[in-house]
Structure formats: structure tokens, C-alpha cells
Design an enzyme around this catalytic site. Sequence first.
Site, PDB file in Angstrom:
ATOM      1  N   GLU A  50      34.202  41.003  46.338  1.00 24.56           N
ATOM      2  CA  GLU A  50      35.366  40.904  45.452  1.00 24.56           C
ATOM      3  C   GLU A  50      36.648  41.275  46.189  1.00 24.56           C
ATOM      4  O   GLU A  50      36.666  42.177  47.014  1.00 24.56           O
ATOM      5  CB  GLU A  50      35.186  41.810  44.228  1.00 24.56           C
ATOM      6  CG  GLU A  50      33.942  41.523  43.400  1.00 24.56           C
ATOM      7  CD  GLU A  50      33.953  40.150  42.745  1.00 24.56           C
ATOM      8  OE1 GLU A  50      34.996  39.473  42.815  1.00 24.56           O
ATOM      9  OE2 GLU A  50      32.922  39.777  42.161  1.00 24.56           O
ATOM     10  N   GLY A  51      37.723  40.568  45.851  1.00 18.64           N
ATOM     11  CA  GLY A  51      38.991  40.756  46.537  1.00 18.64           C
ATOM     12  C   GLY A  51      39.833  41.882  45.976  1.00 18.64           C
ATOM     13  O   GLY A  51      39.491  42.533  44.984  1.00 18.64           O
TER      14      GLY A  51
ATOM     15  N   ASN B 202      42.684  41.977  44.323  1.00 16.09           N
ATOM     16  CA  ASN B 202      43.267  41.902  42.989  1.00 16.09           C
ATOM     17  C   ASN B 202      42.237  41.960  41.879  1.00 16.09           C
ATOM     18  O   ASN B 202      42.526  42.439  40.786  1.00 16.09           O
ATOM     19  CB  ASN B 202      44.126  40.641  42.879  1.00 16.09           C
ATOM     20  CG  ASN B 202      45.377  40.749  43.725  1.00 16.09           C
ATOM     21  OD1 ASN B 202      46.272  41.528  43.431  1.00 16.09           O
ATOM     22  ND2 ASN B 202      45.432  39.999  44.817  1.00 16.09           N
TER      23      ASN B 202
ATOM     24  N   THR C 273      43.803  35.426  41.034  1.00 17.11           N
ATOM     25  CA  THR C 273      44.043  36.799  40.595  1.00 17.11           C
ATOM     26  C   THR C 273      45.335  37.348  41.201  1.00 17.11           C
ATOM     27  O   THR C 273      45.983  38.211  40.599  1.00 17.11           O
ATOM     28  CB  THR C 273      42.862  37.717  40.968  1.00 17.11           C
ATOM     29  OG1 THR C 273      42.572  37.587  42.369  1.00 17.11           O
ATOM     30  CG2 THR C 273      41.621  37.358  40.159  1.00 17.11           C
TER      31      THR C 273
END
Length: 433
Positions: free
Chosen positions: A54-55, A57, A391
Site C-alpha cells: 500500500e502506498g 496516501n 489517492t
Amino acid sequence: MAGPVDLQILLLLLCVHQCQGHSNENLYQAKDNLPDYSPSKPTRYLLYDVNPGEGFNLRRDVYMRVANLVKFLNEDEPWVLVLPPWGRLYHWQSHEIPLQSKISWKHFFDINSLALHAPVMEFEDYIKAMGNKVERLFYLQRFKGGWTKWEEKMEICDCVEEPRYHQLANGKWRGQFFGYEDFVADKFDCMSTQAYLLTFKPFLMKNITARSVFLDRAESMIHGQYSEWSREWWTARRSMVFAKPLRDIGDKFRKEFLDSDDISDKTELEVWTNMKRNHGDAKGGPYIALHFRRKDYLYAHGKEVPSLEIAAKQVLKYLKKYNLKKLFLATDAPNEEAEEFMNILKKSQIKTYRYRPSIDNLKELKDGGVAIIDQYICAHARVFIGSYVSTFTFRIHEEREILGFKQEATFNRLCGDEEGEECEQPTKWDIKY
């Protein structure tokens, strides 16, 4: 009196809340938000992590879920949220910074501001107070049969997939733990969950006696129905004020290149607990900001990502509509693509600006800091244009809602070549107070 460990923790938290700098020395006073350090209620600690893929943001959204859980836990007993160090994210690929790990939250966010919503502390401060371990570790996972129908349920059970933890000869459990190799868990369990975040409150209070609990894959927790949870969601979101050094850099860039400052733009920052803006209160600087997502989006969302020529054509229409001549560009495109795009606009007498730090500044800021500066500058533009279901774009929408921009100046996106110029625009998420 409180025991020596609790006193040590209290001093650490007071330092976090009172020693962090801000644009206004006394803008955030968080000491009254500390939990009750009484002998009958020893402080408990909630640690968490997110799926490694997951990134930046999306992780900010997960923080809001866990912070709200800790807020509600504090209604009955004192809990502190331990902030997971940042590092090694997919989009942080600057070759000048080969290893970005163990980055504290204060590097990106104003910790005092976060603490006005829920008690927080940095991971390293937790280690100083409680040592290199957590008592209980739960690896949140799906149910073996997947989602058949919606019903809230939680069950400690066998691991569905191989978790990223292994047991040592002494019975302790070791895993990634943000790169801290000596950190261990006393006890490990996999737990299948299909539940709103509030369901974790009775589980942690009534089923678990450990003072420190680690929830891995915390993105599995669900906010709840937006219609019911929107105010709590926005309260947590409003607390996520960017760190002062990053805002200072953004302000300097705005003033030097974009003729923009908070007084003229009507975007002055206040303590978020007292800050309530209506749509249209903010004017914004005399420029348009564009988040132009490229790279992996060309494959993941190819139909919604326009070519450089079509993107430039759409941007020029916005510039003409609002009678503006300057564009701020935030993009992950390779430099040659970005230059090509800027040259197309240059033919129409449009000046395009990007925030490009020196190598030394990049090493200091990290990729996450540069991303925040881009978002900050985008958030202060007269008009913002984003990218489809990004996001990064969503977080800018939220910043602009907090500042009080008109929604028609915020919820815009580029249309793909095949979509035409009348593609579906982003859903408007009204801020709730």
C-alpha cells in the site's frame, strides 16, 4: 502515584506534545489530550502496520481508522496510538536516496495536531518506554471462504496464508517490524476479520489483557457507513496537518513563482479544532494545479489517462475559463515526458512550474516530503485538476474541502482520449464538522 514506567511515558509524550515546532508557537496545545495516568488504569498501547504494497496516501486513510479506534478506546481507559515508521514504499524510488526507512511521523505531519484527536507517540519513543517488544500481535486476514455475505465477525484461527512472521527458539516472534531487527512479539495469532473498526473496541478491552497490542494489516478494519461515520472520518482527517517545515517550503515556492500567499488567497491556517470553512471562503492563488498521474497508471487505467496532447488541450480550456496563465504540475511522469508536456503548453504562452528540490534537499525531505509539498501547493491553487481514482488526488480534494474552496474548483479530473471531454467527474465528498 503512577509507576516509574508510566512517568517515563508521560514525560516522553509531554515532550512530543510541547517540544515540536509550529508556525505559531502555541498553535497546538495537546497536553490536555493525554490519557489518564492513574494506578488503577495503566496506559495501554496500540501498534499497527499495513500491507507492504500500500502506498503513502492509502496509509494515511488507514491511520484515520486506527486513530478513531484509539479515540473511542480512550472513552473508557487510557490508550496511546503508536505511529508506525515510514519507509520502503513503492513510489519512493529516488535513486539519490537508496534506502528510505525508519522515518518518523513528525517528518511529515504535525504531531501536536494529531494528538488533539487521539493520544499518539512515535515508535522510537514507545521502544524507550516499553522496550523492543509488543505483548500480543494479531495478523488480520480474510476468512478462508472469502466474503459470502456481509456480517460482522472476528475469529482467531489458523493462518489462511503464510504470514510474514516466524517463531524463534525462545518462543518469541520476529517479523519485519519497520526494519527494527531486535523487535519481537511475545505471542502471535492470525485473526480473520470482517468488521467495522468500532467492533475492535470491545475485543481489545474485554478479550485482551495485554498492555501492548499490534494489529497488522490494519487496512482490514472498515470505517463504517459513510453516512454514519462521515463526521468522525473528517475529524480525524482535519487533524492531519502537514509538518511546518514542509508547509514553509510550499509557502516559499508559492510566493516566489505563483504570486500566492495565504492572506491574498484566503487560505490562512488555524487550529483545526476551531477551523470551520464554508465552500467559497477560500480564493486560492492565481494558478491552476494539475496532478497528472502517469507511469503504472498507463497500464492500470489506460482508458482514463489521456495522452500528453489531449491532456494539454483540456488544461488550456481550464486556464482560458478562469483567465489564468500559470500552471503548477505535480506528476510522476519521467522527466522527458514532463518536459514534453510543458513545452506543449509553452506554445500557448502558459508558464508551467514544478517543485524540483536539489539532491541535498531531496535527501533531507525524502520522497514523501516532496509528495506532501506537491499536494500542499496543489491544495492552494485557484482551481485543481486531478487524476482518475488516485489517492494522491483524493488527499488534495480533502485539503481543499478543509480550506473552504468551491467544489467546482476542486472536484475535476482529466479525461482519457477515448472518454471524450465530458467524462464522469469525481464524486464530491462534503466536509462534515
